[in-house]
Design a protein around this motif. Structure first.
Motif, PDB file in Angstrom:
ATOM      1  N   ILE A   1      -2.906 -28.850  26.862  1.00 55.37           N
ATOM      2  CA  ILE A   1      -2.784 -29.964  28.021  1.00 55.37           C
ATOM      3  C   ILE A   1      -2.547 -29.265  29.217  1.00 55.37           C
ATOM      4  O   ILE A   1      -1.745 -28.540  29.456  1.00 55.37           O
ATOM      5  CB  ILE A   1      -1.597 -31.076  27.563  1.00 55.37           C
ATOM      6  CG1 ILE A   1      -1.383 -31.325  26.075  1.00 55.37           C
ATOM      7  CG2 ILE A   1      -1.500 -31.938  28.553  1.00 55.37           C
ATOM      8  CD1 ILE A   1      -0.093 -31.974  25.444  1.00 55.37           C
ATOM      9  N   VAL A   2      -3.633 -29.815  29.955  1.00 52.76           N
ATOM     10  CA  VAL A   2      -3.848 -29.137  31.384  1.00 52.76           C
ATOM     11  C   VAL A   2      -3.553 -30.620  32.494  1.00 52.76           C
ATOM     12  O   VAL A   2      -4.402 -31.286  32.555  1.00 52.76           O
ATOM     13  CB  VAL A   2      -4.887 -28.532  31.710  1.00 52.76           C
ATOM     14  CG1 VAL A   2      -4.976 -27.886  33.235  1.00 52.76           C
ATOM     15  CG2 VAL A   2      -5.448 -27.234  30.508  1.00 52.76           C
ATOM     16  N   ASP A   3      -2.256 -30.481  33.011  1.00 55.98           N
ATOM     17  CA  ASP A   3      -2.245 -31.787  33.831  1.00 55.98           C
ATOM     18  C   ASP A   3      -1.200 -31.449  34.857  1.00 55.98           C
ATOM     19  O   ASP A   3      -0.067 -30.758  34.725  1.00 55.98           O
ATOM     20  CB  ASP A   3      -1.660 -32.922  33.037  1.00 55.98           C
ATOM     21  CG  ASP A   3      -2.034 -34.246  33.807  1.00 55.98           C
ATOM     22  OD1 ASP A   3      -1.641 -34.277  35.123  1.00 55.98           O
ATOM     23  OD2 ASP A   3      -2.545 -35.348  33.311  1.00 55.98           O
TER      24      ASP A   3
ATOM     25  N   TYR B   1       3.708 -33.712  35.466  1.00 64.24           N
ATOM     26  CA  TYR B   1       4.646 -33.183  34.352  1.00 64.24           C
ATOM     27  C   TYR B   1       5.035 -34.510  33.356  1.00 64.24           C
ATOM     28  O   TYR B   1       4.974 -34.283  32.337  1.00 64.24           O
ATOM     29  CB  TYR B   1       5.716 -32.588  34.893  1.00 64.24           C
ATOM     30  CG  TYR B   1       5.416 -31.485  35.671  1.00 64.24           C
ATOM     31  CD1 TYR B   1       5.192 -30.173  35.095  1.00 64.24           C
ATOM     32  CD2 TYR B   1       5.622 -31.370  37.143  1.00 64.24           C
ATOM     33  CE1 TYR B   1       4.865 -29.102  35.760  1.00 64.24           C
ATOM     34  CE2 TYR B   1       5.377 -30.158  37.828  1.00 64.24           C
ATOM     35  CZ  TYR B   1       5.042 -28.839  37.206  1.00 64.24           C
ATOM     36  OH  TYR B   1       4.833 -27.976  37.904  1.00 64.24           O
TER      37      TYR B   1
ATOM     38  N   ALA C   1       1.983 -34.784  30.909  1.00 61.34           N
ATOM     39  CA  ALA C   1       2.064 -33.758  30.077  1.00 61.34           C
ATOM     40  C   ALA C   1       2.985 -33.748  28.947  1.00 61.34           C
ATOM     41  O   ALA C   1       2.836 -33.392  27.999  1.00 61.34           O
ATOM     42  CB  ALA C   1       1.915 -32.472  30.871  1.00 61.34           C
ATOM     43  N   ASP C   2       4.514 -34.099  29.428  1.00 61.88           N
ATOM     44  CA  ASP C   2       5.597 -34.054  28.680  1.00 61.88           C
ATOM     45  C   ASP C   2       5.340 -35.342  27.588  1.00 61.88           C
ATOM     46  O   ASP C   2       5.454 -35.186  26.260  1.00 61.88           O
ATOM     47  CB  ASP C   2       6.940 -34.319  29.408  1.00 61.88           C
ATOM     48  CG  ASP C   2       7.183 -33.118  29.889  1.00 61.88           C
ATOM     49  OD1 ASP C   2       6.673 -31.869  29.588  1.00 61.88           O
ATOM     50  OD2 ASP C   2       8.001 -33.090  30.752  1.00 61.88           O
TER      51      ASP C   2
ATOM     52  N   SER D   1       2.761 -34.087  25.169  1.00 66.48           N
ATOM     53  CA  SER D   1       3.138 -33.087  24.462  1.00 66.48           C
ATOM     54  C   SER D   1       4.301 -33.732  23.277  1.00 66.48           C
ATOM     55  O   SER D   1       4.189 -32.984  22.093  1.00 66.48           O
ATOM     56  CB  SER D   1       4.040 -32.166  25.394  1.00 66.48           C
ATOM     57  OG  SER D   1       4.239 -30.980  24.480  1.00 66.48           O
TER      58      SER D   1
ATOM     59  N   PRO E   1       1.804 -28.309  20.910  1.00 68.30           N
ATOM     60  CA  PRO E   1       1.205 -28.525  22.313  1.00 68.30           C
ATOM     61  C   PRO E   1       1.891 -27.340  23.343  1.00 68.30           C
ATOM     62  O   PRO E   1       2.786 -26.888  23.111  1.00 68.30           O
ATOM     63  CB  PRO E   1       1.928 -29.733  22.603  1.00 68.30           C
ATOM     64  CG  PRO E   1       3.270 -29.995  21.765  1.00 68.30           C
ATOM     65  CD  PRO E   1       2.770 -29.122  20.580  1.00 68.30           C
TER      66      PRO E   1
ATOM     67  N   THR F   1       1.440 -26.550  27.390  1.00 68.51           N
ATOM     68  CA  THR F   1       1.089 -27.228  28.703  1.00 68.51           C
ATOM     69  C   THR F   1       0.767 -26.165  29.772  1.00 68.51           C
ATOM     70  O   THR F   1       1.364 -25.133  29.842  1.00 68.51           O
ATOM     71  CB  THR F   1       2.013 -28.192  29.056  1.00 68.51           C
ATOM     72  OG1 THR F   1       3.347 -27.628  29.317  1.00 68.51           O
ATOM     73  CG2 THR F   1       2.174 -29.249  27.951  1.00 68.51           C
TER      74      THR F   1
ATOM     75  N   ALA G   1      -4.108 -22.402  33.129  1.00 67.01           N
ATOM     76  CA  ALA G   1      -4.651 -22.733  31.716  1.00 67.01           C
ATOM     77  C   ALA G   1      -5.612 -21.664  31.484  1.00 67.01           C
ATOM     78  O   ALA G   1      -5.550 -21.148  30.246  1.00 67.01           O
ATOM     79  CB  ALA G   1      -5.303 -24.037  31.772  1.00 67.01           C
TER      80      ALA G   1
ATOM     81  N   THR H   1      -7.700 -32.078  29.489  1.00 62.80           N
ATOM     82  CA  THR H   1      -7.375 -31.805  30.803  1.00 62.80           C
ATOM     83  C   THR H   1      -7.603 -32.939  31.820  1.00 62.80           C
ATOM     84  O   THR H   1      -8.281 -33.880  31.427  1.00 62.80           O
ATOM     85  CB  THR H   1      -8.526 -30.699  31.383  1.00 62.80           C
ATOM     86  OG1 THR H   1      -8.218 -30.337  32.886  1.00 62.80           O
ATOM     87  CG2 THR H   1     -10.076 -31.242  31.380  1.00 62.80           C
TER      88      THR H   1
END
Length: 130
Positions: free
Chosen positions: A14-16, A19, A22-23, A26, A36, A38, A45, A59
């Motif tokens: 997961i590319v973001d 946070y 992404a959390d 995830s 997952p 991150t 990444a 992404t």
């Protein structure tokens, strides 16, 4: 005790740079049996791509350093990752991902529906099986 990755467990990168997003993603993926990983930027990444060897990548579009489209182009040109399924999450730039089906198997608008994202991940990984 060291964590050993099960051969059945699929890794999702997961590319973001947000946070919280992404959390949330995830945690949802972990609950569904995925592993997952991150990264807060596309550059980070790319650094972890070889080490983690993700089965699928999600992404964001707007990130520091490069856009999600630029990141996807780099990933797809990296030997061994040409067929790795990628998905894009974006707010206003979702149309740019939709215009690139060569890069993205799915595009999600933010805010996204987490169960729908999980379903798309399962579909993409099921269709990736040899």
């Amino acid at each position: 005790m060291a964590f050993e990755r099960s051969s059945a467990m699929k890794t999702v990168l997961i590319v973001d740079d947000e946070y919280l997003i992404a959390d949330i993603l995830s945690f949802a993926l972990e609950e569904e049996g995925f592993l997952p990983v991150t990264a807060a930027s596309a550059l980070r990444a790319l650094d972890i791509l070889e080490r983690e060897r993700p089965d699928l990548i999600i992404t964001d579009f707007m990130m520091p350093g490069m856009t999600g489209v630029e990141f996807a182009e780099k990933v797809k040109s990296t030997p061994g990752f040409e067929r790795t399924p990628m998905m894009l999450m974006s707010g206003a730039q979702a149309h740019l991902g939709i215009a690139r089906p060569d890069l993205f198997t799915a595009v999600f608008l933010k805010p996204f529906d987490t169960p729908a994202v999980v379903r798309q991940i399962r579909l993409a990984l099921d269709s990736k099986r040899p």
